[in-house]
Design a protein around this motif. Structure first.
Motif, PDB file in Angstrom:
ATOM      1  N   MET A   1       0.851  -1.172   0.000  1.00  0.00           N
ATOM      2  CA  MET A   1       0.000   0.000   0.000  1.00  0.00           C
ATOM      3  C   MET A   1       0.904   1.245   0.000  1.00  0.00           C
ATOM      4  SD  MET A   1      -3.421   0.337   0.074  1.00  0.00           S
ATOM      5  CE  MET A   1      -3.772  -1.346   0.538  1.00  0.00           C
ATOM      6  N   ILE A   2       0.633   2.171  -0.924  1.00  0.00           N
ATOM      7  CA  ILE A   2       1.409   3.408  -0.995  1.00  0.00           C
ATOM      8  C   ILE A   2       0.910   4.402   0.052  1.00  0.00           C
ATOM      9  CG2 ILE A   2       2.021   5.377  -2.455  1.00  0.00           C
ATOM     10  CD1 ILE A   2       3.357   2.751  -3.277  1.00  0.00           C
ATOM     11  N   ILE A   3      -0.403   4.599   0.114  1.00  0.00           N
ATOM     12  CA  ILE A   3      -1.005   5.492   1.114  1.00  0.00           C
ATOM     13  C   ILE A   3      -2.128   4.736   1.800  1.00  0.00           C
ATOM     14  CG2 ILE A   3      -2.305   7.627   1.519  1.00  0.00           C
ATOM     15  CD1 ILE A   3      -0.957   8.813  -0.941  1.00  0.00           C
ATOM     16  N   GLU A   4      -2.131   4.792   3.127  1.00  0.00           N
ATOM     17  CA  GLU A   4      -3.214   4.194   3.895  1.00  0.00           C
ATOM     18  C   GLU A   4      -3.555   5.134   5.046  1.00  0.00           C
ATOM     19  OE1 GLU A   4      -4.513  -0.085   5.791  1.00  0.00           O
ATOM     20  OE2 GLU A   4      -2.447   0.226   5.149  1.00  0.00           O
ATOM     21  N   ILE A   5      -4.786   5.621   5.028  1.00  0.00           N
ATOM     22  CA  ILE A   5      -5.253   6.550   6.047  1.00  0.00           C
ATOM     23  C   ILE A   5      -6.451   5.910   6.742  1.00  0.00           C
ATOM     24  CG2 ILE A   5      -6.195   8.846   6.505  1.00  0.00           C
ATOM     25  CD1 ILE A   5      -4.871   9.711   3.856  1.00  0.00           C
ATOM     26  N   SER A   6      -6.417   5.908   8.058  1.00  0.00           N
ATOM     27  CA  SER A   6      -7.498   5.302   8.842  1.00  0.00           C
ATOM     28  C   SER A   6      -8.048   6.298   9.847  1.00  0.00           C
ATOM     29  CB  SER A   6      -6.986   4.078   9.604  1.00  0.00           C
ATOM     30  OG  SER A   6      -6.444   3.131   8.719  1.00  0.00           O
ATOM     31  N   ASN A   7      -9.332   6.598   9.744  1.00  0.00           N
ATOM     32  CA  ASN A   7     -10.065   7.406  10.729  1.00  0.00           C
ATOM     33  C   ASN A   7      -9.401   8.741  11.059  1.00  0.00           C
ATOM     34  OD1 ASN A   7     -12.255   5.584  11.128  1.00  0.00           O
ATOM     35  ND2 ASN A   7     -10.818   4.256  12.199  1.00  0.00           N
ATOM     36  N   LEU A   8      -8.950   9.454  10.047  1.00  0.00           N
ATOM     37  CA  LEU A   8      -8.283  10.740  10.250  1.00  0.00           C
ATOM     38  C   LEU A   8      -9.296  11.811  10.636  1.00  0.00           C
ATOM     39  CD1 LEU A   8      -5.510  12.135  10.031  1.00  0.00           C
ATOM     40  CD2 LEU A   8      -6.095  12.683   7.668  1.00  0.00           C
ATOM     41  N   VAL A   9      -9.016  12.480  11.755  1.00  0.00           N
ATOM     42  CA  VAL A   9      -9.864  13.563  12.253  1.00  0.00           C
ATOM     43  C   VAL A   9      -9.004  14.807  12.411  1.00  0.00           C
ATOM     44  CG1 VAL A   9     -11.302  14.388  14.164  1.00  0.00           C
ATOM     45  CG2 VAL A   9     -11.399  11.975  13.478  1.00  0.00           C
ATOM     46  N   LYS A  10      -9.450  15.901  11.803  1.00  0.00           N
ATOM     47  CA  LYS A  10      -8.770  17.191  11.937  1.00  0.00           C
ATOM     48  C   LYS A  10      -9.826  18.252  12.186  1.00  0.00           C
ATOM     49  CE  LYS A  10      -5.925  20.613  11.794  1.00  0.00           C
ATOM     50  NZ  LYS A  10      -5.180  20.917  12.984  1.00  0.00           N
ATOM     51  N   ARG A  11      -9.609  19.028  13.244  1.00  0.00           N
ATOM     52  CA  ARG A  11     -10.516  20.112  13.593  1.00  0.00           C
ATOM     53  C   ARG A  11      -9.760  21.440  13.602  1.00  0.00           C
ATOM     54  NH1 ARG A  11     -11.788  16.064  17.420  1.00  0.00           N
ATOM     55  NH2 ARG A  11     -13.882  15.227  17.130  1.00  0.00           N
ATOM     56  N   TYR A  12     -10.468  22.480  13.240  1.00  0.00           N
ATOM     57  CA  TYR A  12      -9.999  23.849  13.409  1.00  0.00           C
ATOM     58  C   TYR A  12     -10.982  24.490  14.380  1.00  0.00           C
ATOM     59  CZ  TYR A  12      -7.261  23.060   9.158  1.00  0.00           C
ATOM     60  OH  TYR A  12      -6.392  22.564   8.227  1.00  0.00           O
ATOM     61  N   GLY A  57      -6.357   9.401  14.297  1.00  0.00           N
ATOM     62  CA  GLY A  57      -6.197   8.643  13.071  1.00  0.00           C
ATOM     63  C   GLY A  57      -4.774   8.182  12.870  1.00  0.00           C
ATOM     64  N   GLU A  58      -4.598   7.452  11.788  1.00  0.00           N
ATOM     65  CA  GLU A  58      -3.277   6.934  11.445  1.00  0.00           C
ATOM     66  C   GLU A  58      -3.032   7.138   9.956  1.00  0.00           C
ATOM     67  OE1 GLU A  58      -0.578   2.893  11.847  1.00  0.00           O
ATOM     68  OE2 GLU A  58      -2.760   2.712  11.905  1.00  0.00           O
ATOM     69  N   ILE A  59      -1.806   7.557   9.633  1.00  0.00           N
ATOM     70  CA  ILE A  59      -1.385   7.737   8.246  1.00  0.00           C
ATOM     71  C   ILE A  59      -0.133   6.898   8.036  1.00  0.00           C
ATOM     72  CG2 ILE A  59      -0.531   9.372   6.529  1.00  0.00           C
ATOM     73  CD1 ILE A  59      -2.105  11.555   8.045  1.00  0.00           C
ATOM     74  N   ARG A  60      -0.190   6.059   7.006  1.00  0.00           N
ATOM     75  CA  ARG A  60       0.964   5.231   6.642  1.00  0.00           C
ATOM     76  C   ARG A  60       1.287   5.490   5.177  1.00  0.00           C
ATOM     77  NH1 ARG A  60       2.116   1.417  10.456  1.00  0.00           N
ATOM     78  NH2 ARG A  60       3.267   0.125   8.992  1.00  0.00           N
ATOM     79  N   LEU A  61       2.555   5.749   4.902  1.00  0.00           N
ATOM     80  CA  LEU A  61       3.038   5.915   3.539  1.00  0.00           C
ATOM     81  C   LEU A  61       4.113   4.875   3.286  1.00  0.00           C
ATOM     82  CD1 LEU A  61       3.390   9.795   3.323  1.00  0.00           C
ATOM     83  CD2 LEU A  61       1.439   8.394   2.707  1.00  0.00           C
TER      84      LEU A  61
END
Length: 111
Positions: A1-12, A57-61
């Motif tokens: 997997m090149i990019i795998e993003i799981s349950n990413l949460v970003k708030r401003y 969340g988690e980001i894997r590259l």
């Protein structure tokens, strides 16, 4: 997997820009991130590149967890932002050095 993003949460503040965003891109796939202004595209990209922190969340590259100090992964990424106000103010070499500095802090190594 090149990019795998799981349950990413970003708030401003109270604004939720990314609400449990998930994405998988495999090697060889061509992928476009499309949506209206304000839908979180730039926020997602900046989180993926570790240029922006996020709440959850988690980001894997390339199979590795992405983090601000994972320079081994960052060295494999090329990015040119669409709207940068300094393109015309800097020389080609200065532009290259600027974008490299986002990922490689050591000036000698960038050379």
């Amino acid at each position: 997997m090149i990019i795998e993003i799981s349950n990413l949460v970003k708030r401003y503040g109270a604004l939720v820009a990314l609400d449990h965003f998930n994405l998988k891109i495999q090697e060889g796939e061509i992928f476009g991130l499309l949506g209206p202004n304000g839908s979180g595209k730039t926020t997602a990209i900046n989180c993926i590149l570790s240029l922006l922190s996020y709440e959850k969340g988690e980001i894997r590259l390339f199979g590795e967890p992405m983090s601000p100090d994972n320079y081994r992964v960052k060295e494999q990424i090329g990015v040119v932002m669409q709207e940068v106000g300094v393109f015309n103010e800097l020389t080609v070499q200065e532009n290259i050095d600027y974008f490299c500095s986002l990922y490689i802090p050591d000036k000698q190594k960038r050379r």
